[in-house]
Design an enzyme around this catalytic site. Structure first.
Site, short mmCIF file in Angstrom:
data_model
loop_
_atom_site.label_atom_id
_atom_site.label_comp_id
_atom_site.label_asym_id
_atom_site.label_seq_id
_atom_site.Cartn_x
_atom_site.Cartn_y
_atom_site.Cartn_z
N ASP A 134 35.68 35.25 25.38
CA ASP A 134 37.08 35.66 25.44
C ASP A 134 37.60 36.19 24.11
O ASP A 134 38.67 36.80 24.07
CB ASP A 134 37.96 34.49 25.89
CG ASP A 134 37.81 34.17 27.36
OD1 ASP A 134 37.21 34.99 28.09
OD2 ASP A 134 38.27 33.09 27.79
N GLN B 284 29.44 38.57 33.50
CA GLN B 284 29.87 39.01 32.16
C GLN B 284 29.23 38.21 31.04
O GLN B 284 29.06 38.72 29.93
CB GLN B 284 31.39 38.88 32.04
CG GLN B 284 32.16 39.78 32.96
CD GLN B 284 33.58 39.29 33.16
OE1 GLN B 284 34.49 39.65 32.41
NE2 GLN B 284 33.80 38.45 34.14
#
Length: 342
Positions: A128, A274
């Site tokens: 993130d 991802q």
């Protein structure tokens, strides 16, 4: 000296590169011995460990995931958790511990140092890219690359059927993946957790795109929320750190767009794709440098410090500083890309 190593939280491309660098330099230059704790904080909590040496880390540089395994175990909430951790560190004769992880994993390390005197050094890890005190975390570049490639591929199928395609990417509190991949992939709408979105405006952008005879791509971070609503979830169960398991906003958004515009809308949730697979060249480079500097911090007795990237330099910052607040997308940066919406 015997050094313990653990990887906590979600798996991430580049973890093995960190482990490899720590062991290679630690053994070759400092003569240290290493023990790897299995599955994040579960290892020192339950006394589950494996030996780490140079043969054990050969060939792992390009591998995704982590050879040590990971989990979201929180020893601070486990019965007698701190006592058990300290007993197991003593059992394995650990004189220093390197914790590789994100906000939660490093938060535990900070408390162990500050409140219980356990000698810990931190390495930041999160796809993130939301840890403050470091410009980038490894794993982020790989995640953005995967998401961008997916968006590139979805453009052609969206145009073939003239339908809206909503792409849900990771991002609990920060929209860095959505912003970077959405901009790089030519998305027509990007929605991030830092900015609550107006559903009517989203539908207006979608309609405008169709008037230009193009099919729109909407990229939404999993933590994005509508202006007049709450977090959209499929599952409200909590992990050991009190976090809900995200996902659901993409499906909800596609249904709302279809209902309001009359245009067919489909959702692609990239999810764990991802953070799986081989790390990018940049993530291997960054993770390796983090590992090299982390073992230097152990040598220097820099307990409670985390390695971080500042420009092109690797520096040390207090773990408590890095976990005190999240690094989120600046509103001005988000506004820059608004010219491409609709």
């Amino acid at each position: 000296m015997r050094v313990g190593v653990l990887t906590g939280g979600g798996d991430c491309p580049g973890l093995n590169a960190v482990i490899r660098a720590i062991v290679r330099k630690g053994v070759q230059e400092y003569g240290y011995e290493f023990t790897g704790f299995r599955d994040g904080w579960r290892g020192p909590l339950e006394g589950v460990a494996v030996p780490l040496d140079i043969p054990a880390v050969r060939g792992i540089l390009p591998r995704g995931g982590t050879i040590l395994g990971s989990s979201r175990t929180n020893p601070l909430t486990a019965p007698s958790g701190i006592r058990r951790v300290k007993e197991n560190l003593a059992k394995y004769e650990i004189e220093a511990l390197i914790a590789i992880g994100g906000e939660d994993t490093l938060g535990v390390a900070a408390r162990l140092v500050d409140e219980y005197g356990v000698p810990c050094v931190g390495v930041p890890k999160t796809i993130d890219n939301d840890l403050s005190a470091t410009d980038y975390t490894f794993g982020f570049d790989t995640a953005v690359g995967i998401a961008t490639e997916a968006i590139d591929r979805l453009h052609t199928t969206a145009e073939s059927h003239m339908r809206v395609l909503v792409v849900e990417v990771m991002g609990r509190h920060a929209g860095w993946i959505a912003l970077h991949s959405g901009l790089a992939g030519g998305a027509n709408v990007i929605l991030i957790p830092e900015q609550r979105f107006d559903l009517d405006q989203v539908c207006a952008w979608v309609t405008s795109r169709f008037k230009a005879t193009y099919a729109p791509i909407v990229v939404v971070a999993e933590g994005a929320m509508p202006r007049d609503g709450e977090l959209v979830l499929k599952d409200r169960t909590l992990d050991s750190y009190g976090h809900v398991r995200l996902s659901g906003v993409g499906e909800w958004l596609a249904k709302e767009i279809e209902r309001r515009t009359g245009k067919e809308a489909r959702t692609t949730v990239l999810g764990h794709v991802q953070r799986g697979g081989t790390p990018s060249a940049f993530d291997r480079w960054l993770a390796t440098r983090f590992g090299l500097h982390a073992i230097d911090a152990v040598r220097d007795g820099a307990w409670g410090q985390m390695v971080a990237l500042r420009g092109t330099d690797i520096v040390r910052v207090p773990i408590s500083e890095a976990t005190a607040r999240l690094k989120t997308v600046d509103p001005a940066l988000y506004a820059e890309v608004g010219v491409f919406f609709g």
